[in-house]
Each structure stands twice: as structure tokens, then as C-alpha cells.
Design a protein around this motif. Structure first.
Motif, PDB file in Angstrom:
ATOM      1  N   ASP A 188      18.121  41.222 -23.605  1.00 44.22           N
ATOM      2  CA  ASP A 188      17.607  40.541 -22.411  1.00 44.22           C
ATOM      3  C   ASP A 188      16.106  40.266 -22.544  1.00 44.22           C
ATOM      4  O   ASP A 188      15.630  39.139 -22.333  1.00 44.22           O
ATOM      5  CB  ASP A 188      17.819  41.413 -21.160  1.00 44.22           C
ATOM      6  CG  ASP A 188      19.260  41.534 -20.727  1.00 44.22           C
ATOM      7  OD1 ASP A 188      20.096  40.746 -21.199  1.00 44.22           O
ATOM      8  OD2 ASP A 188      19.551  42.420 -19.906  1.00 44.22           O
ATOM      9  N   GLU A 189      15.375  41.318 -22.871  1.00 46.26           N
ATOM     10  CA  GLU A 189      13.916  41.216 -22.905  1.00 46.26           C
ATOM     11  C   GLU A 189      13.432  40.306 -24.027  1.00 46.26           C
ATOM     12  O   GLU A 189      12.576  39.440 -23.815  1.00 46.26           O
ATOM     13  CB  GLU A 189      13.309  42.615 -23.053  1.00 46.26           C
ATOM     14  CG  GLU A 189      13.531  43.495 -21.828  1.00 46.26           C
ATOM     15  CD  GLU A 189      13.114  44.940 -22.053  1.00 46.26           C
ATOM     16  OE1 GLU A 189      12.805  45.287 -23.215  1.00 46.26           O
ATOM     17  OE2 GLU A 189      13.122  45.716 -21.070  1.00 46.26           O
ATOM     18  N   LYS A 190      13.967  40.505 -25.224  1.00 48.75           N
ATOM     19  CA  LYS A 190      13.509  39.732 -26.383  1.00 48.75           C
ATOM     20  C   LYS A 190      13.827  38.246 -26.243  1.00 48.75           C
ATOM     21  O   LYS A 190      12.998  37.382 -26.526  1.00 48.75           O
ATOM     22  CB  LYS A 190      14.146  40.278 -27.660  1.00 48.75           C
ATOM     23  CG  LYS A 190      13.529  41.565 -28.165  1.00 48.75           C
ATOM     24  CD  LYS A 190      12.161  41.299 -28.779  1.00 48.75           C
ATOM     25  CE  LYS A 190      11.606  42.536 -29.458  1.00 48.75           C
ATOM     26  NZ  LYS A 190      10.265  42.278 -30.021  1.00 48.75           N
ATOM     27  N   LEU A 191      15.050  37.932 -25.817  1.00 45.58           N
ATOM     28  CA  LEU A 191      15.463  36.535 -25.713  1.00 45.58           C
ATOM     29  C   LEU A 191      14.689  35.808 -24.612  1.00 45.58           C
ATOM     30  O   LEU A 191      14.295  34.645 -24.776  1.00 45.58           O
ATOM     31  CB  LEU A 191      16.964  36.448 -25.468  1.00 45.58           C
ATOM     32  CG  LEU A 191      17.842  36.951 -26.619  1.00 45.58           C
ATOM     33  CD1 LEU A 191      19.300  37.068 -26.172  1.00 45.58           C
ATOM     34  CD2 LEU A 191      17.729  36.029 -27.826  1.00 45.58           C
ATOM     35  N   ASN A 192      14.470  36.489 -23.514  1.00 48.93           N
ATOM     36  CA  ASN A 192      13.698  35.890 -22.421  1.00 48.93           C
ATOM     37  C   ASN A 192      12.255  35.656 -22.856  1.00 48.93           C
ATOM     38  O   ASN A 192      11.681  34.584 -22.625  1.00 48.93           O
ATOM     39  CB  ASN A 192      13.748  36.805 -21.202  1.00 48.93           C
ATOM     40  CG  ASN A 192      13.197  36.140 -19.958  1.00 48.93           C
ATOM     41  OD1 ASN A 192      13.324  34.939 -19.772  1.00 48.93           O
ATOM     42  ND2 ASN A 192      12.566  36.925 -19.108  1.00 48.93           N
ATOM     43  N   GLU A 193      11.677  36.650 -23.499  1.00 45.24           N
ATOM     44  CA  GLU A 193      10.287  36.557 -23.956  1.00 45.24           C
ATOM     45  C   GLU A 193      10.115  35.441 -24.985  1.00 45.24           C
ATOM     46  O   GLU A 193       9.159  34.656 -24.920  1.00 45.24           O
ATOM     47  CB  GLU A 193       9.895  37.908 -24.561  1.00 45.24           C
ATOM     48  CG  GLU A 193       8.489  37.992 -25.115  1.00 45.24           C
ATOM     49  CD  GLU A 193       8.242  39.328 -25.800  1.00 45.24           C
ATOM     50  OE1 GLU A 193       7.507  39.349 -26.799  1.00 45.24           O
ATOM     51  OE2 GLU A 193       8.788  40.346 -25.337  1.00 45.24           O
ATOM     52  N   THR A 194      11.039  35.348 -25.932  1.00 37.31           N
ATOM     53  CA  THR A 194      10.945  34.315 -26.969  1.00 37.31           C
ATOM     54  C   THR A 194      11.077  32.923 -26.369  1.00 37.31           C
ATOM     55  O   THR A 194      10.379  31.990 -26.783  1.00 37.31           O
ATOM     56  CB  THR A 194      12.034  34.537 -28.041  1.00 37.31           C
ATOM     57  OG1 THR A 194      11.888  35.838 -28.582  1.00 37.31           O
ATOM     58  CG2 THR A 194      11.920  33.517 -29.159  1.00 37.31           C
ATOM     59  N   GLY A 195      11.966  32.766 -25.401  1.00 35.64           N
ATOM     60  CA  GLY A 195      12.095  31.479 -24.731  1.00 35.64           C
ATOM     61  C   GLY A 195      10.825  31.095 -23.999  1.00 35.64           C
ATOM     62  O   GLY A 195      10.358  29.938 -24.083  1.00 35.64           O
ATOM     63  N   LYS A 196      10.228  32.048 -23.284  1.00 39.78           N
ATOM     64  CA  LYS A 196       9.006  31.760 -22.523  1.00 39.78           C
ATOM     65  C   LYS A 196       7.873  31.287 -23.415  1.00 39.78           C
ATOM     66  O   LYS A 196       7.079  30.421 -23.026  1.00 39.78           O
ATOM     67  CB  LYS A 196       8.571  33.008 -21.749  1.00 39.78           C
ATOM     68  CG  LYS A 196       9.353  33.260 -20.479  1.00 39.78           C
ATOM     69  CD  LYS A 196       8.829  34.478 -19.735  1.00 39.78           C
ATOM     70  CE  LYS A 196       9.556  34.677 -18.424  1.00 39.78           C
ATOM     71  NZ  LYS A 196       9.077  35.891 -17.709  1.00 39.78           N
TER      72      LYS A 196
END
Length: 469
Positions: free
Chosen positions: A363-371
Motif C-alpha cells: 500500500d505504502e510503496k505503490l502509493n508513494e511511487t505513484g505520487k
């Protein structure tokens, strides 16, 4: 005659009948369709389930249809039961011209049954039904309750087993012949999500883009419609890409151009066995589309961050696990959609991850990378990993049966593919094929070795016998 000899004799005598009934169910196209009253996953699956339960009735089992979500056939007595779970839904067959036979024929060539569902999973679950008939007839003092459960939504969301568990108690022990021999002690977690971006239709040279229909399949084709003035640029950049594992075709259509990228389909649990045309199409588009295009930011993200690897390294989620296998990621669908009056381009991904990472970390990594790239992250479905210790009773009993029947020393295995074992308590995958057999599930010419199928039937019957002790 021993119990095993009696079971083997019955299976031999009724094997041609088993194959005919497998073919009968294969010949019903059971791809998920639009829900209609009384048919939650479409009329094809409703018919397939009804016909499967008719086979159960013919064999003398009690049958129950739970509102066409799921059905079962059972025999024996007792409050607890031993279960065998499989599914009769299948993924789409793709281009018929790339099959050696009609994909819904059940045709047998050179001791292989070739068809959609031959391996995944109609062949194994119908054979398991006959294996339980062999157990019932060959071991008359066997009185334990056994239930063969037929799902209809394994490939598209598992709503069938969720419905089953809302109506029925789970088994004491169960297995699903939808993985591999010997026992599958661990299955990776399955995590599906999308990345997307809003764009202005007036400020892009991309008129449409689409590829894939299922997140759990590496697609065969992806295509894009572009404005005609990009024709020369497209041809030039295809040349500049050099030799690639994908193929490009450029067509002039209705005053525009269509670029088709062809790959090699595969199961999302092993995307490295295929070639993903969505990834390669974005590689090309990143060379073709100008920086002021309203879709450029997403194209750059897909090309440069997601890339063409299957290990998640570009998204900073790469995870290595020597015991159960490493994380894999596959893009299964790309399309343009309208949501809340916004026009978005979205790509849907399927991750298979081992126990040494977590849903929260993803959750955290994918959201952060998208942002970081101004790309929107949409979390969708999640099934946690499955893990049974190798010395647990369920694993040990089925492993014993495998070794006794095959005389092989293969150790319990971990797989990337997801099965009903993730949803049904006290359940592991067991069968239907050995590790060296490549039956190409979800691909062209999906096949099952019929001698392997017969040997599996013996192990299913003896496995239930062992689990009942």
C-alpha cells in the motif's frame, strides 16, 4: 485385493467415462458474463454448473446448488466433512487460430487433452468427482462425509467461495486440485491495483488505447489509435526500438492510425513466461508522444518507472524469498474510462508476493511511487499469502500419499498462483500436475496429460482416505 488396488481398478474401468464427462463440461463455454436473474456470473456458467451437478447425480451423490454461485456433490455421514474444491469457470480462450484444436472441444491428441479448462480446472475437478465415486464403491466401509465443491468465480473474484462460506461450514480438511503435485504448502499473496491519470482529450494525440481483459493474464494484444500525423514517427521509432520480443503492426484506419502490439500470453503468477504487449506499447509511445501531450506523464511513468521487468524493481517493491519464490508483477489491462465526469487512462496490475512483505508495505510503496510521478494509485483486491508448516497434519498426510503412489521424492512446493486454499480454511492445493509438466494454463493450447490425470485420481481418493484417519 487392497483398498488401493480396488480404487485403481475402478478408476481404470471408468476412465473413458471420466474423460467423456470432462469433455462434456469443457464444451460448455464458462467464461464470466454479465449477471442475469438466477445467473450471477452469466448463463454459460449457470449451465456449466447445472450439467456438472447432473454428473454428480448420475454417480449417485447428493447434490446441492447454492443459487448458481457454487454447487457441491457429497456422500457419507458425520458433522465434519473432507472437501475437494475446484472451479469450472475459465479465462477467455483468445484467438482460435492460435490453437491446434477447437479450444472448447476437449479433443485428445497424443495422450493430451487440449482445451480451455483441460488443466485449469475442469479436467481435474471432474476427475476428482470420479475419484470419490471410486473411493465410495471400492471401500464400502468408508463412512466419512466427503464433499466435492464446484466453484464458478475463481478466475474473476472468488465471490463464489465467499457465498459458500456464508451458507455452509468449512471442511475439517480440504484440498484443491488446482496447483501442483506434491502438496502446495505456501501460496503467494495476490494484490491487484491500478495506476491512472486524468487527461484532456483535446490535448492528446491518443484517441484510444486498450489491452487485456483480465488482470490475472498477461494479454496477447494491446493497441492504440493515434492521430494520422504521427504515422512516420511511429514507423521510425519502431525501427529505433530494434529487435524486441513483441511484434508491432501499423494500420491506417478511418483517417487515423492503429498500432497493434502483439505479445505472448501467460498466467499472471508467472509473467516472465510471457511477453507483455502493454509494457512494450508504452515503450514505443514514450518515443512517439510529445512532452506537451496531456497523457505524456502517464506514458513516461509506464515506460520508465513500471518498465518491462516483472520483479517490481521499478516500483521499489522487489522482494526475494528463496523458500516460496520472489514477488512478481504483471500489467493485465489498460483502457480509457470515465469516472465522476473525469476521463482517465488506467492500467491494472496483478502482484504475487511472498510472506516476507505485506499488504501494508505494498500500500505504502505503490502509493508513494505513484505520487512521485503525479499518478493516481487505486487499490483494488487483496488475498493474503497462504502458509502451512511442512510438518502440519494436512501437508504430511497428503505428502505421504504422493510419495507412496509416485515413489518420487519431491518436497512440498510453494506457488505464485492463487487457489481457493486462500479462502477456504484448512485447505491446500494438491495436484493436478507434476512440476515438469507445462500445461500452459491461461495460454493457447492449454493441455492436460491424461495419464497424469489418472494418477492424480488415485492420489485424490487415497488422500481423502488418509485425511479421514
Amino acid at each position: 485385493m487392497s483398498e488401493r488396488q480396488s480404487i485403481e481398478s475402478y478408476i481404470d474401468q471408468h476412465f473413458s467415462e471420466t474423460l467423456k464427462d470432462i469433455q462434456k463440461i469443457i464444451q460448455i463455454k464458462t467464461v464470466k458474463e454479465e449477471s442475469t436473474p438466477g445467473a450471477p456470473f452469466g448463463l454459460g456458467l449457470k449451465k456449466g454448473l447445472e450439467e456438472t451437478l447432473e454428473i454428480g447425480k448420475k454417480l449417485g451423490f447428493k447434490t446441492v446448488n447454492l443459487d448458481n454461485y457454487v454447487g457441491y456433490a457429497e456422500f457419507g455421514e458425520g458433522d465434519e466433512y473432507i472437501g475437494i474444491l475446484g472451479h469450472i469457470d475459465v479465462v477467455p480462450e483468445g484467438d482460435h487460430l492460435k490453437w491446434d484444436v477447437n479450444p472448447y472441444s476437449g479433443e485428445i491428441k497424443d495422450k493430451f487433452m487440449i482445451s480451455r479448462g483441460a488443466l485449469d480446472n475442469k479436467g481435474p475437478i471432474i476427475s476428482a468427482l470420479y475419484a470419490m465415486k471410486a473411493l465410495k464403491e471400492s471401500v464400502p466401509n468408508f463412512k466419512k462425509r466427503v464433499r466435492i465443491i464446484f466453484g464458478t468465480n475463481e478466475e474473476s473474484g472468488d465471490e463464489d467461495m465467499k457465498y459458500y462460506l456464508s451458507k455452509e461450514q468449512p471442511p475439517k480438511y480440504a484440498f484443491t486440485p488446482d496447483g501442483q503435485f506434491p502438496v502446495v504448502f505456501s501460496e503467494k499473496g495476490i494484490y491487484t491495483f491500478s495506476y491512472g491519470i486524468k487527461f484532456d482529450k483535446k490535448e492528446t494525440s491518443i484517441l484510444d488505447i486498450e489491452g487485456g481483459t483480465k488482470s490475472n493474464v498477461v494479454p496477447e494484444i494491446a493497441k492504440v489509435i493515434l492521430k494520422k500525423e504521427l504515422y512516420s514517427k511511429v514507423l521510425e521509432e519502431i525501427e529505433n526500438l530494434g529487435e524486441t520480443p513483441s511484434e508491432f503492426e501499423v494500420l491506417k484506419r478511418d483517417g487515423n492510425i492503429e498500432v497493434i502490439c502483439k505479445g505472448i500470453p501467460a498466467h499472471a503468477s508467472s509473467p516472465q513466461r510471457g511477453v507483455n504487449p502493454i509494457n512494450w506499447l508504452f515503450k514505443l509511445l514514450n518515443r512517439v508522444i510529445s512532452k506537451n501531450d496531456s497523457m505524456k506523464k502517464f506514458i513516461e511513468f509506464m515506460s520508465e518507472v513500471v518498465g518491462i521487468t516483472t520483479d517490481g524493481s521499478g516500483l521499489e517493491i522487489k522482494t526475494i524469498n528463496d523458500e516460496t519464490g520472489d514477488l512478481t508483477i504483471s500489467c493485465g489491462i489498460v483502457k480509457i474510462s470515465t469516472e465522476n465526469d473525469d476521463i482517465l487512462v488506467k492500467a491494472k496490475f496483478n502482484i504475487r508476493y511472498p510472506v516476507n512483505t505485506s499488504e501494508k508495505n505494498l500500500d505504502e510503496k505503490l502509493n508513494e511511487t505513484g505520487k512521485k510521478s503525479d499518478v493516481i494509485f487505486f487499490k483494488e483486491n487483496h488475498n493474503a499469502p497462504l502458509y502451512f508448516p511442512k510438518d502440519s497434519p494436512l501437508v504430511k498426510k497428503l505428502q505421504k500419499v504422493f510419495k507412496d503412489v509416485t515413489k518420487r521424492e519431491d518436497q512440498p512446493v510453494a506457488l505464485g498462483g492463487g487457489t481457493y486454499a486462500k479462502l477456504m480454511p484448512n485447505t491446500v492445493a494438491f495436484g493436478p500436475n507434476f512440476k515438469e509438466f507445462k500445461g500452459n494454463p491461461h495460454g493457447f493450447n492449454e493441455k492436460m496429460d491424461i495419464e497424469m490425470l489418472k494418477q492424480g485420481m488415485i492420489m485424490y481418493a487415497l488422500g481423502v482416505l488418509e485425511l479421514s484417519k
